[in-house]
Motif scaffolding. Sequence first.
Motif, PDB file in Angstrom:
ATOM      1  N   UNK A 249       0.841  -1.204   0.000  1.00 55.62           N
ATOM      2  CA  UNK A 249       0.000   0.000   0.000  1.00 55.62           C
ATOM      3  C   UNK A 249       0.874   1.250   0.000  1.00 55.62           C
ATOM      4  N   UNK A 250       0.214   2.400  -0.233  1.00 54.18           N
ATOM      5  CA  UNK A 250       0.902   3.683  -0.187  1.00 54.18           C
ATOM      6  C   UNK A 250       0.325   4.518   0.962  1.00 54.18           C
ATOM      7  N   UNK A 251       1.219   5.162   1.687  1.00 59.39           N
ATOM      8  CA  UNK A 251       0.826   6.089   2.742  1.00 59.39           C
ATOM      9  C   UNK A 251       1.116   7.503   2.259  1.00 59.39           C
ATOM     10  N   UNK A 252       0.092   8.321   2.198  1.00 56.02           N
ATOM     11  CA  UNK A 252       0.215   9.694   1.731  1.00 56.02           C
ATOM     12  C   UNK A 252       0.122  10.645   2.913  1.00 56.02           C
ATOM     13  N   UNK A 262      -2.808  11.489   7.394  1.00 56.20           N
ATOM     14  CA  UNK A 262      -2.217  10.400   6.625  1.00 56.20           C
ATOM     15  C   UNK A 262      -3.331   9.590   5.983  1.00 56.20           C
ATOM     16  N   UNK A 263      -3.122   9.220   4.726  1.00 60.95           N
ATOM     17  CA  UNK A 263      -4.127   8.486   3.967  1.00 60.95           C
ATOM     18  C   UNK A 263      -3.486   7.236   3.385  1.00 60.95           C
ATOM     19  N   UNK A 264      -4.139   6.090   3.572  1.00 60.53           N
ATOM     20  CA  UNK A 264      -3.636   4.819   3.054  1.00 60.53           C
ATOM     21  C   UNK A 264      -4.467   4.392   1.855  1.00 60.53           C
ATOM     22  N   UNK A 265      -3.796   3.888   0.835  1.00 60.71           N
ATOM     23  CA  UNK A 265      -4.488   3.478  -0.388  1.00 60.71           C
ATOM     24  C   UNK A 265      -3.678   2.397  -1.102  1.00 60.71           C
ATOM     25  N   UNK A 266      -4.353   1.518  -1.838  1.00 59.91           N
ATOM     26  CA  UNK A 266      -3.603   0.511  -2.586  1.00 59.91           C
ATOM     27  C   UNK A 266      -3.064   1.007  -3.912  1.00 59.91           C
ATOM     28  N   UNK A 267      -3.578   2.132  -4.411  1.00 59.07           N
ATOM     29  CA  UNK A 267      -3.167   2.604  -5.739  1.00 59.07           C
ATOM     30  C   UNK A 267      -3.290   4.113  -5.824  1.00 59.07           C
TER      31      UNK A 267
END
Length: 541
Positions: A249-252, A262-267
């Motif tokens: 995943x990506x942590x923004x 902070x926002x977590x997303x797979x793409x």
Amino acid sequence: MIRINDIKLPINYRKEDLILACEKALRRKNLPEVRILRRSLDSRKQDRIHYHISAGVFGFSAEEEGRIVRNGKHNNVMLTKEKGYRFPYTYSAEEGKKNGIPEEDRPVIIGTGPAGYFAGYVLAAAGFRPILLERGKAVEDRARDVNSFWDGGTLNPESNVSFGEGGAGTFSDGKLYTGNKDKDGAQAFVLKAFHQLGAPEQITYDAKPHIGTDVLYKIMQNLRKALTDAGGEIRFSNCVTDIRRSGDRYLLTVQNEDMETELSTPAVLLAIGHSARDTFAMLDRRGLAMEQKPFAIGLRVEHPRVMIDHARYGDFASMLPAADYKLVCHTKEDRAVFSFCMCPGGYVVNASTEPDGVVVNGMSYSGRSGPNSNSAIVVNVLPSDIPGDEPMDAVTFQRELERAFFRVGEGAVPVQRLGDFMENRATTQLGSITPCIKGKIHLSNLRECLPEHLSRAIIEAVSSFEKDIPGFSGSDTILSGIESRTSSPVRILRDEQLQAEHFPGLFPCGEGAGYAGGILSAAVDGIHGAERLAEYLNQKY
């Protein structure tokens, strides 16, 4: 449908004239439906200016179409199918069939320019519920900030001509054409969407369609509603300051005014635009593979609109829309100099994004009725021009030029008569042409801050353009600068699946990533990025 190519009609033709020409070509009366598919203006011979039109005839059965085409009058009659783009994916996870993708698996799109917005548009319609993060403001608030800055207020680095809903294209001429071929119908899809969202129908068939910033303002609001109605979410004033890979995943890290979240997303789809320099630097630190790419810099040039119109159309000028031009010169020093982003009846605008730099761009309203026409006259930047081989060295090169122009213009847009530019002396008084510039101006000597080899190239090119457009090199012609954001100076490398190298699930798209050059091509690249992102999520889940 039946397609009829190469129909020649006068500039004052009526719909009845088009129908009559189609009936003549098909040897058939009472056609059910006639629709323009493509239209271009042929002004090569000023005593015979006319339109070239391709038309489609609809409403016949397949059997009857074949019979009509066989009996047609000339070889320009043919059977064909309309290109109909369809987004090839829907969210396929079992739990998403009723309610769409779950909260923790929603993809994130960074940027709401043409690439980001059209990626979000198709993903939302397919059930992926994208979250769009935009560092700038919604177009209503953004317009207030921009107009305040042009009226002498303070620049807002997060809400300006480049940052905010719609990207840099919102405050532009709104050109919607590209040299790329429409292999899958995505270009036609974008044009049709713009029409459905409020643009005039002719953008779907004109060879050089444009919208104008006043119409784009309304379209952005309609596009926002269409996207959110379909399940997407747009978060304005949310600037992504960091992207980290964590497992799969990506942590923004997202800055919203004084709050950091902070926002977590797979793409992630990156559609950051050509001016997001701080984001480029962050991506460079995070190890994304980037490279310098070709771009150009130069000056804006202004002439009276009536002069340009008459040079292109002669005695027909008053009967036609404001004229455009496209000019190219290869100089003695082996530089390519060309006109860029020509704005008929438009305005030069202060498009700065940093408080100590100045940038200019061109903008037109839909009527293109301003007293001047302008374009950028830009010179290709060679690798030898840039001190350093690192990707961010190209950004530094841009920034230093913008700061030099800021200094010579004392914080305003520096302006100079062409005659003074050629003589390398400061302009102290304007001549017969009044600048049409949004923002404060300052009479200056642009030669003081433009590299001399670029000044020589512009002088040689402008002088050569006189052959094409008499009066182009007139001494009262207005110059302003600097036009430094013609395209992104860097490219984020991506693989065949449009993913950033060594960063699966991260999809760089659009002009900022270095893969487009205008509203239409950026929107199409965003759609193609959305396809690959959807495929990635469907495989993942």
